[in-house]
Write a protein that holds these residues in place. Sequence first.
Motif, PDB file in Angstrom:
ATOM      1  N   SER A 136       0.849  -1.184   0.000  1.00 24.49           N
ATOM      2  CA  SER A 136       0.000   0.000   0.000  1.00 24.49           C
ATOM      3  C   SER A 136       0.898   1.251   0.000  1.00 24.49           C
ATOM      4  O   SER A 136       1.962   1.260   0.616  1.00 24.49           O
ATOM      5  CB  SER A 136      -0.920  -0.025   1.211  1.00 24.49           C
ATOM      6  OG  SER A 136      -0.186  -0.276   2.386  1.00 24.49           O
ATOM      7  N   ASN A 138       1.548   4.077   1.400  1.00 23.95           N
ATOM      8  CA  ASN A 138       1.517   4.965   2.566  1.00 23.95           C
ATOM      9  C   ASN A 138       2.797   4.746   3.361  1.00 23.95           C
ATOM     10  O   ASN A 138       3.402   3.686   3.259  1.00 23.95           O
ATOM     11  CB  ASN A 138       0.306   4.618   3.451  1.00 23.95           C
ATOM     12  CG  ASN A 138       0.266   3.139   3.798  1.00 23.95           C
ATOM     13  OD1 ASN A 138      -0.196   2.319   2.992  1.00 23.95           O
ATOM     14  ND2 ASN A 138       0.776   2.766   4.955  1.00 23.95           N
ATOM     15  N   GLU A 173      -7.650  -3.604   1.888  1.00 26.38           N
ATOM     16  CA  GLU A 173      -6.678  -4.444   1.190  1.00 26.38           C
ATOM     17  C   GLU A 173      -7.187  -5.850   0.901  1.00 26.38           C
ATOM     18  O   GLU A 173      -8.150  -6.315   1.505  1.00 26.38           O
ATOM     19  CB  GLU A 173      -5.375  -4.553   1.994  1.00 26.38           C
ATOM     20  CG  GLU A 173      -4.636  -3.254   2.195  1.00 26.38           C
ATOM     21  CD  GLU A 173      -5.114  -2.496   3.413  1.00 26.38           C
ATOM     22  OE1 GLU A 173      -6.231  -2.784   3.908  1.00 26.38           O
ATOM     23  OE2 GLU A 173      -4.382  -1.608   3.859  1.00 26.38           O
ATOM     24  N   HIS A 221      -1.068  -0.644  13.268  1.00 30.99           N
ATOM     25  CA  HIS A 221      -1.008  -0.330  11.852  1.00 30.99           C
ATOM     26  C   HIS A 221      -2.184   0.590  11.588  1.00 30.99           C
ATOM     27  O   HIS A 221      -3.056   0.736  12.429  1.00 30.99           O
ATOM     28  CB  HIS A 221      -1.184  -1.637  11.092  1.00 30.99           C
ATOM     29  CG  HIS A 221      -0.571  -1.618   9.719  1.00 30.99           C
ATOM     30  ND1 HIS A 221       0.021  -2.712   9.174  1.00 30.99           N
ATOM     31  CD2 HIS A 221      -0.463  -0.653   8.802  1.00 30.99           C
ATOM     32  CE1 HIS A 221       0.462  -2.421   7.957  1.00 30.99           C
ATOM     33  NE2 HIS A 221       0.181  -1.178   7.709  1.00 30.99           N
TER      34      HIS A 221
END
Length: 313
Positions: A136, A138, A173, A221
């Motif tokens: 991802s 980020n 995700e 997370h």
Amino acid sequence: MAPDPAEIESAAAILRAGGLVAMPTETVYGLAADATNDRAVARIYEAKGRPSFNPLIVHVADLAMARRVAEVPPLAEKLAGLFWPGPLSLVLPRRPDSGISHLVTAGLDTVALRSPAHPTARALLVAADRPLAAPSANPSGAISPTTADHVREGLGARVDWILDGGSCDVGIESTIVKIDGDRVTLLRPGGVPREAIERVVGAPLLSSGGGVEAPGMLQSHYAPRARLRLHATAPSKGEAFLAFGPATVDHPYSLNLSETGDVNEAAAHLFAYLRALDSLCAAKGLAGIAAAPIPDSGLGEAINDRLRRAAAR
Ligand code: TXA
Ligand code: MG
């Protein structure tokens, strides 16, 4: 949003030269690099500040490309046949001649593969004509991006190019399963509900023992800066509220994931709303975010998994 062929071609050229391209997928935006190029893959870890023991998902155009990278047993063929292109990642034995950088798999003898459904990601895979490693897009530990603006805010100049494909439809995700013969272990709940996979496998999915199986499933997370309080039926004074279902509370700092109580709609809004409420907390000096309970069925399992990690400190 249809991908522009000229822009796809430039982005593919950046990838072939070892650069980083942020690409929209149907789940979240990915930070893509040539999975066969060690230096390009090293740049992904560096740009994200990601621990190098946390392996990356390899994106493939189709099953044929998957077979060049991994051994694909019959059950994996069946799952890919039904769920690809789409939000399912399969952890399979890595082929010795896969050509995939060992940095991608963090030294494991398995590799996570997925064929994304977003037309821009698909066009990029075809144009680059190679498997693309893409976590991802980020900074490690932060909330996953579901728009090109989120990528710009988080990674900005650390990316060579950002392809804008609008908001991600699924918003959460991919589901990650590990296949050992006919044993299927759920490593991460995600965009394909567990129930849909279990119907195909004909048995409940096994649950992972933790650490070794899914090295990236870090406890904390998706973390907003604000404190996140789960299973809140109502916000306390001075809290923002992440609501779900028919509005019961009239609250000035509230966003509703789905007024109709639809977990798919809620998944699509989750990360953007967490970001928005996080900014609101900072701007208004609020104490934190209270999140309403979400049912655990369908995509609810993945939403609850992300909320638990976002709340962990
Ligand atoms: O939807 C998605 O999967 C998105 C988009 C961009 O495709 N990608 C994504 O990647 O979520 P990332 O890097 O944020 O998450 C990858 C997860 C990590 O938890 C990692 O530990 C796990 O996949 N993983 C990768 N390779 C693995 C392997 N060989 N064995 C077990 N887990 C693996
Ligand atoms: Mg991630």
